[in-house]
Design an enzyme around this catalytic site. Structure first.
Site, PDB file in Angstrom:
ATOM      1  N   ASP A  87      75.324  26.639  58.606  1.00 23.77           N
ATOM      2  CA  ASP A  87      74.352  25.571  58.833  1.00 23.77           C
ATOM      3  C   ASP A  87      74.008  25.553  60.320  1.00 23.77           C
ATOM      4  O   ASP A  87      74.882  25.411  61.167  1.00 23.77           O
ATOM      5  CB  ASP A  87      74.934  24.212  58.414  1.00 23.77           C
ATOM      6  CG  ASP A  87      73.948  23.076  58.641  1.00 23.77           C
ATOM      7  OD1 ASP A  87      72.918  23.030  57.954  1.00 23.77           O
ATOM      8  OD2 ASP A  87      74.218  22.222  59.527  1.00 23.77           O
ATOM      9  N   GLU A 171      70.144  29.216  55.751  1.00 23.59           N
ATOM     10  CA  GLU A 171      68.946  28.562  55.250  1.00 23.59           C
ATOM     11  C   GLU A 171      67.720  29.367  55.681  1.00 23.59           C
ATOM     12  O   GLU A 171      67.669  29.894  56.790  1.00 23.59           O
ATOM     13  CB  GLU A 171      68.839  27.134  55.806  1.00 23.59           C
ATOM     14  CG  GLU A 171      69.875  26.177  55.251  1.00 23.59           C
ATOM     15  CD  GLU A 171      69.791  24.826  55.928  1.00 23.59           C
ATOM     16  OE1 GLU A 171      69.474  23.840  55.244  1.00 23.59           O
ATOM     17  OE2 GLU A 171      70.025  24.772  57.137  1.00 23.59           O
ATOM     18  N   ASP A 269      77.677  18.425  58.327  1.00 25.64           N
ATOM     19  CA  ASP A 269      77.247  19.803  58.524  1.00 25.64           C
ATOM     20  C   ASP A 269      78.107  20.783  57.731  1.00 25.64           C
ATOM     21  O   ASP A 269      77.613  21.805  57.242  1.00 25.64           O
ATOM     22  CB  ASP A 269      77.288  20.155  60.013  1.00 25.64           C
ATOM     23  CG  ASP A 269      76.255  19.394  60.816  1.00 25.64           C
ATOM     24  OD1 ASP A 269      75.252  18.958  60.218  1.00 25.64           O
ATOM     25  OD2 ASP A 269      76.444  19.228  62.045  1.00 25.64           O
TER      26      ASP A 269
END
Length: 308
Positions: A87, A171, A269
């Protein structure tokens, strides 16, 4: 060659390049139109030279060589079946599903003050003047050091992640779109412009895209597979039960699942990184699940994989 920031000249033919070592730290290269130029070795060449690029940055000249190191990407990772979700954030640059936090300041307090004073001086100076060029060069030297630290951080973090994991999931963030200006136009002025500028600067400062490039590059030497997954709801979904709501994330760092039957708590997170890991494993096992299905129905359903 021009003495301007970003000026560069590439020698694409290896037959036109000669390199000799003059000692432990110094060497010289013979390049077309330049002749013999002396340079300092920052690292061994480690392969057959294919091309060379001479560039000017922050008041200094650099020569970089493209080399063929004859290294082949392994068929598989030494630690098969290992995976990690990553992340990327503006508070902490990198947080993994294993609970590791990676971050560092890229600009010192003194450099920040110095840069602000130089910006104020620049605003008062006449365009095209010698003093203005000196101020721009001084600012470039500071930002060059900042950029070098950011590159070093991304390279070391990437090397750590790929050495331990056969799969790294990120991501699929469109950094260029995310950092687009919010100022708008005269006819349609933007909203929350100051806040958006601050967010843009924070994203760029953490080097999100640079980390992605570093991971892709480092993965070639370990056989690690880097996949990118659809980012929606990764920060709102509970990793333990899959319940999705905005209220799950109570603050920047605190995640508390509001599902009465769950109540899972975690660092926000880390929870997001666990969701990214799960989506990445789904992509690795099943391939691209398509872009037409809702991510609420199946975690990572709009994920896309990128083999390295």
């Amino acid at each position: 060659m021009e003495h301007r920031p970003g000026a560069a000249s590439r020698v694409p033919s290896a037959g036109q390049i000669q390199v000799e070592r003059l000692g432990h730290k110094w060497g010289r290269a013979k390049l077309p139109k330049l002749g013999w130029v002396r340079f300092r070795f920052s690292r061994p060449l480690g392969g057959q030279i294919r091309s060379a690029t001479v560039s000017f940055k922050a008041g200094r000249w650099f020569v970089s060589f493209l080399v063929d190191d004859q290294a082949a990407t392994p068929d598989g990772h030494a630690m098969a079946n290992t995976a990690v979700g990553v992340d990327r954030g503006v508070r902490t640059a990198v947080v993994t599903s294993d609970g590791e936090f990676f971050d560092r300041p890229f600009i010192t307090a003194g450099e920040r003050v110095r840069c602000r004073r130089l910006q104020q001086r620049l605003a008062r100076q006449k365009k095209g003047s010698t003093n203005r060029r000196k101020t721009i060069m001084a600012m470039a030297q500071i930002m060059s050091r900042v950029s070098n630290r950011r590159g070093d951080f991304c390279a070391k973090t990437a090397a750590h992640l790929v050495s331990k994991n056969a799969l790294v999931a990120l991501e699929d963030l469109r950094t260029r779109n995310m950092t687009a200006s919010a100022s708008g136009t005269v006819d349609a002025p933007g909203v929350n412009v100051v806040q958006k500028q601050g967010l843009n600067q924070a994203i760029l400062d953490k080097g999100w895209h640079r980390l992605e490039l570093a991971l892709t590059n480092a993965a070639r030497y370990t056989g690690t597979r880097v996949v990118k997954v659809y980012p929606a709801y990764t920060s709102q979904r509970c990793h333990a039960c899959g319940f999705v709501t905005e209220g799950n994330r109570e603050s920047q760092a605190v995640f508390v699942c509001k599902n009465p039957g769950c109540g899972n708590t975690d660092h926000a997170d880390v929870n997001a990184a666990k969701n990214i890991k799960a989506a990445g494993q789904a992509v690795s096992a099943c391939g691209d699940l398509g872009t037409g299905r809702s991510v609420k129905q199946e975690p990572g359903s709009r994920a896309t994989g990128q083999a390295t």
